[in-house]
Design a protein around this motif. Structure first.
Motif, PDB file in Angstrom:
ATOM      1  N   MET A   1       0.882  -1.065   0.132  1.00 24.36           N
ATOM      2  CA  MET A   1      -0.045  -0.048  -0.010  1.00 24.36           C
ATOM      3  C   MET A   1       1.001   1.349  -0.087  1.00 24.36           C
ATOM      4  SD  MET A   1      -3.069  -0.895   2.611  1.00 24.36           S
ATOM      5  CE  MET A   1      -2.151  -0.772   3.967  1.00 24.36           C
ATOM      6  N   GLU A   2       1.881   1.113   0.739  1.00 23.57           N
ATOM      7  CA  GLU A   2       2.851   2.300   0.924  1.00 23.57           C
ATOM      8  C   GLU A   2       3.572   2.383  -0.659  1.00 23.57           C
ATOM      9  OE1 GLU A   2       6.809   3.317   3.246  1.00 23.57           O
ATOM     10  OE2 GLU A   2       5.194   2.374   4.712  1.00 23.57           O
ATOM     11  N   SER A   3       3.760   1.571  -1.174  1.00 25.51           N
ATOM     12  CA  SER A   3       4.487   1.648  -2.503  1.00 25.51           C
ATOM     13  C   SER A   3       3.474   2.144  -3.391  1.00 25.51           C
ATOM     14  CB  SER A   3       4.920   0.277  -3.118  1.00 25.51           C
ATOM     15  OG  SER A   3       6.069  -0.183  -2.151  1.00 25.51           O
ATOM     16  N   PHE A   4       2.177   1.725  -3.481  1.00 26.02           N
ATOM     17  CA  PHE A   4       1.289   2.429  -4.277  1.00 26.02           C
ATOM     18  C   PHE A   4       1.031   3.979  -4.247  1.00 26.02           C
ATOM     19  CE2 PHE A   4      -0.748  -1.853  -4.792  1.00 26.02           C
ATOM     20  CZ  PHE A   4      -0.521  -2.152  -6.378  1.00 26.02           C
ATOM     21  N   SER A   5       1.035   4.203  -2.816  1.00 28.27           N
ATOM     22  CA  SER A   5       0.906   5.644  -2.555  1.00 28.27           C
ATOM     23  C   SER A   5       1.909   6.569  -3.107  1.00 28.27           C
ATOM     24  CB  SER A   5       0.578   5.882  -0.816  1.00 28.27           C
ATOM     25  OG  SER A   5      -0.721   5.254  -0.643  1.00 28.27           O
ATOM     26  N   GLN A  54      -9.495   0.460   0.148  1.00 33.48           N
ATOM     27  CA  GLN A  54     -10.138  -0.934   0.021  1.00 33.48           C
ATOM     28  C   GLN A  54      -9.388  -1.759   0.460  1.00 33.48           C
ATOM     29  OE1 GLN A  54     -13.249  -1.194  -0.967  1.00 33.48           O
ATOM     30  NE2 GLN A  54     -13.298  -3.278  -0.635  1.00 33.48           N
ATOM     31  N   ILE A  55      -8.177  -1.759   0.248  1.00 34.56           N
ATOM     32  CA  ILE A  55      -7.047  -2.960   0.731  1.00 34.56           C
ATOM     33  C   ILE A  55      -7.108  -2.714   2.293  1.00 34.56           C
ATOM     34  CG2 ILE A  55      -4.619  -3.592   0.764  1.00 34.56           C
ATOM     35  CD1 ILE A  55      -4.588  -2.769  -2.172  1.00 34.56           C
ATOM     36  N   GLN A  56      -7.025  -1.549   2.668  1.00 35.59           N
ATOM     37  CA  GLN A  56      -6.874  -1.145   4.170  1.00 35.59           C
ATOM     38  C   GLN A  56      -8.179  -1.766   4.853  1.00 35.59           C
ATOM     39  OE1 GLN A  56      -4.359   0.447   5.698  1.00 35.59           O
ATOM     40  NE2 GLN A  56      -5.460   0.332   7.712  1.00 35.59           N
ATOM     41  N   LYS A  57      -9.204  -1.620   4.299  1.00 34.86           N
ATOM     42  CA  LYS A  57     -10.487  -2.053   4.828  1.00 34.86           C
ATOM     43  C   LYS A  57     -10.603  -3.405   4.948  1.00 34.86           C
ATOM     44  CE  LYS A  57     -13.653   0.236   2.889  1.00 34.86           C
ATOM     45  NZ  LYS A  57     -14.925   0.766   2.235  1.00 34.86           N
ATOM     46  N   THR A  58     -10.535  -4.313   3.854  1.00 34.25           N
ATOM     47  CA  THR A  58     -10.517  -5.597   3.696  1.00 34.25           C
ATOM     48  C   THR A  58      -9.353  -6.482   4.325  1.00 34.25           C
ATOM     49  OG1 THR A  58      -9.683  -5.626   1.632  1.00 34.25           O
ATOM     50  CG2 THR A  58     -11.828  -5.561   1.632  1.00 34.25           C
ATOM     51  N   LEU A  59      -8.190  -6.081   4.114  1.00 34.39           N
ATOM     52  CA  LEU A  59      -7.129  -6.926   4.591  1.00 34.39           C
ATOM     53  C   LEU A  59      -6.523  -6.354   6.046  1.00 34.39           C
ATOM     54  CD1 LEU A  59      -5.391  -7.871   1.465  1.00 34.39           C
ATOM     55  CD2 LEU A  59      -6.543  -9.246   2.654  1.00 34.39           C
ATOM     56  N   VAL A  60      -6.239  -5.252   5.934  1.00 34.14           N
ATOM     57  CA  VAL A  60      -5.249  -4.871   7.094  1.00 34.14           C
ATOM     58  C   VAL A  60      -6.251  -4.461   8.508  1.00 34.14           C
ATOM     59  CG1 VAL A  60      -4.032  -2.820   7.997  1.00 34.14           C
ATOM     60  CG2 VAL A  60      -3.579  -3.757   5.692  1.00 34.14           C
ATOM     61  N   ARG A  65      -9.155  -7.561  13.768  1.00 35.74           N
ATOM     62  CA  ARG A  65     -10.425  -7.874  14.194  1.00 35.74           C
ATOM     63  C   ARG A  65     -10.756  -9.286  14.445  1.00 35.74           C
ATOM     64  NH1 ARG A  65     -15.039  -8.327  10.785  1.00 35.74           N
ATOM     65  NH2 ARG A  65     -13.798  -7.147   9.278  1.00 35.74           N
ATOM     66  N   VAL A  66     -10.313 -10.306  13.522  1.00 36.20           N
ATOM     67  CA  VAL A  66     -10.518 -11.481  13.835  1.00 36.20           C
ATOM     68  C   VAL A  66      -9.762 -12.199  14.896  1.00 36.20           C
ATOM     69  CG1 VAL A  66     -10.303 -14.049  12.482  1.00 36.20           C
ATOM     70  CG2 VAL A  66     -11.648 -12.111  11.288  1.00 36.20           C
ATOM     71  N   LYS A  67      -8.526 -11.730  14.624  1.00 38.46           N
ATOM     72  CA  LYS A  67      -7.478 -12.249  15.468  1.00 38.46           C
ATOM     73  C   LYS A  67      -7.649 -11.813  17.003  1.00 38.46           C
ATOM     74  CE  LYS A  67      -2.635 -11.496  16.963  1.00 38.46           C
ATOM     75  NZ  LYS A  67      -1.577 -10.614  16.919  1.00 38.46           N
ATOM     76  N   ALA A  68      -8.514 -10.703  17.215  1.00 42.47           N
ATOM     77  CA  ALA A  68      -8.911  -9.979  18.589  1.00 42.47           C
ATOM     78  C   ALA A  68     -10.029 -10.848  18.973  1.00 42.47           C
ATOM     79  CB  ALA A  68      -9.431  -8.805  18.503  1.00 42.47           C
ATOM     80  N   GLU A  69     -10.988 -11.182  18.112  1.00 45.78           N
ATOM     81  CA  GLU A  69     -12.397 -12.106  18.432  1.00 45.78           C
ATOM     82  C   GLU A  69     -11.640 -13.501  18.834  1.00 45.78           C
ATOM     83  OE1 GLU A  69     -14.554 -12.461  15.093  1.00 45.78           O
ATOM     84  OE2 GLU A  69     -15.024 -10.239  15.188  1.00 45.78           O
ATOM     85  N   HIS A  70     -10.611 -14.003  18.373  1.00 45.94           N
ATOM     86  CA  HIS A  70     -10.446 -15.592  18.732  1.00 45.94           C
ATOM     87  C   HIS A  70      -9.380 -15.494  19.592  1.00 45.94           C
ATOM     88  CE1 HIS A  70     -12.769 -17.497  15.757  1.00 45.94           C
ATOM     89  NE2 HIS A  70     -12.739 -16.704  14.942  1.00 45.94           N
ATOM     90  N   SER A  71      -8.678 -14.551  20.088  1.00 43.94           N
ATOM     91  CA  SER A  71      -7.617 -14.473  21.160  1.00 43.94           C
ATOM     92  C   SER A  71      -8.001 -13.839  22.439  1.00 43.94           C
ATOM     93  CB  SER A  71      -6.302 -14.166  20.329  1.00 43.94           C
ATOM     94  OG  SER A  71      -6.447 -12.878  20.124  1.00 43.94           O
ATOM     95  N   ALA A  72      -9.679 -13.634  22.353  1.00 43.73           N
ATOM     96  CA  ALA A  72      -9.538 -12.956  23.823  1.00 43.73           C
ATOM     97  C   ALA A  72      -9.148 -13.646  24.917  1.00 43.73           C
ATOM     98  CB  ALA A  72     -11.205 -12.565  23.799  1.00 43.73           C
ATOM     99  N   SER A 140     -12.115  -9.268  -2.468  1.00 48.20           N
ATOM    100  CA  SER A 140     -12.196  -7.991  -2.641  1.00 48.20           C
ATOM    101  C   SER A 140     -10.954  -7.015  -3.090  1.00 48.20           C
ATOM    102  CB  SER A 140     -12.643  -7.421  -1.036  1.00 48.20           C
ATOM    103  OG  SER A 140     -12.812  -6.065  -1.031  1.00 48.20           O
ATOM    104  N   LEU A 141      -9.825  -7.746  -2.943  1.00 52.99           N
ATOM    105  CA  LEU A 141      -8.517  -7.261  -3.313  1.00 52.99           C
ATOM    106  C   LEU A 141      -8.417  -7.198  -4.691  1.00 52.99           C
ATOM    107  CD1 LEU A 141      -5.613  -6.102  -2.665  1.00 52.99           C
ATOM    108  CD2 LEU A 141      -4.918  -8.516  -2.619  1.00 52.99           C
ATOM    109  N   VAL A 142      -8.809  -8.421  -5.373  1.00 45.78           N
ATOM    110  CA  VAL A 142      -8.651  -8.621  -6.617  1.00 45.78           C
ATOM    111  C   VAL A 142      -9.782  -7.498  -7.415  1.00 45.78           C
ATOM    112  CG1 VAL A 142      -9.235 -10.300  -8.586  1.00 45.78           C
ATOM    113  CG2 VAL A 142      -8.031 -11.049  -6.634  1.00 45.78           C
ATOM    114  N   ARG A 143     -10.925  -7.556  -6.680  1.00 48.25           N
ATOM    115  CA  ARG A 143     -11.758  -6.406  -7.324  1.00 48.25           C
ATOM    116  C   ARG A 143     -11.460  -5.208  -7.394  1.00 48.25           C
ATOM    117  NH1 ARG A 143     -15.982  -9.227  -4.145  1.00 48.25           N
ATOM    118  NH2 ARG A 143     -16.961 -10.884  -5.404  1.00 48.25           N
ATOM    119  N   ALA A 144     -10.731  -4.693  -6.152  1.00 48.83           N
ATOM    120  CA  ALA A 144     -10.270  -3.366  -6.258  1.00 48.83           C
ATOM    121  C   ALA A 144      -9.269  -3.081  -7.215  1.00 48.83           C
ATOM    122  CB  ALA A 144      -9.772  -3.141  -4.791  1.00 48.83           C
ATOM    123  N   GLN A 145      -8.522  -4.363  -7.448  1.00 48.39           N
ATOM    124  CA  GLN A 145      -7.182  -4.185  -8.531  1.00 48.39           C
ATOM    125  C   GLN A 145      -8.020  -4.039  -9.908  1.00 48.39           C
ATOM    126  OE1 GLN A 145      -4.442  -3.591  -7.819  1.00 48.39           O
ATOM    127  NE2 GLN A 145      -3.399  -5.288  -7.107  1.00 48.39           N
TER     128      GLN A 145
END
Length: 193
Positions: A1-5, A54-60, A65-72, A140-145
């Motif tokens: 993402m940093e490279s794209f920016s 879009q990449i930020q929302k879907t991947l980063v 969020r999932v990690k937090a849910e499963h490692s509480a 989602s990443l592929v669609r954004a691309q």
């Protein structure tokens, strides 16, 4: 993402620098081409930022969020462990302190074992469901691309149409460019490679 920016911002900077070049003031046709280029680079930057968001929302943002849910359970477990306990500091004369510490440790140990058992049962389920989580994110990443590169094709197609001189083939353009580069290389201020 940093490279794209960074790439996108660099392209906008180049076009902006070209616009402020004195050649643009002297040559109206060059100004028109550089203005079209600048507009295209700004449009590219805008679409690039949308893709990065879009990449930020879907991947980063999704992964933590999932990690937090499963490692509480791990956080709860770590919060229960008493800080600063070292049994090596307890002398024989402090055996009552040692037995008190063992009594305090027992519920913590039982809690740890219960949470550890639960995690051992849930981890295989979590591990097997990882694809179910990452597949939509990857899609989602592929669609954004696809959206990004479709827009880039349009932007550069429009730019080509604005600055293109009709009637010239690619070979003719290449010969013209080679001839101009040869003229530049022939200047006394250009060093030989």
């Amino acid at each position: 993402m940093e490279s794209f920016s960074t790439m996108s911002k660099s392209a906008v900077k180049i076009s902006s620098d070209l616009l402020s070049n004195p050649l643009c003031e002297q040559e109206p046709s060059f100004l028109e081409m550089v203005t079209a280029f600048d507009t295209a680079m700004k449009r590219m930057d805008s679409f690039n930022q949308e893709k990065v968001n879009q990449i930020q929302k879907t991947l980063v943002t999704g992964c933590p969020r999932v990690k937090a849910e499963h490692s509480a359970g791990w956080g709860d477990l770590c919060a229960d462990v008493p800080k600063g306990w070292t049994f090596s500091q307890v002398s024989d004369s402090s055996s009552s302190l040692l037995s008190q510490a063992r009594e305090e440790l027992r519920p913590v140990k039982e809690d740890f074992e219960a949470k550890n058992k639960q995690l051992l049962e849930e981890m295989p389920k979590f591990y097997s469901s990882r694809i179910d989580y990452f597949k939509p994110s990857f899609e989602s990443l592929v669609r954004a691309q696809v959206v990004y590169y479709t827009e880039m094709h349009k932007i550069f197609g429009d730019l080509t149409a604005q600055i293109d001189r009709p009637g010239l083939s690619d070979e003719q353009r290449e010969r013209e460019n080679d001839a101009k580069l040869s003229e530049l290389r022939a200047l006394s201020i250009v060093a030989d490679d």
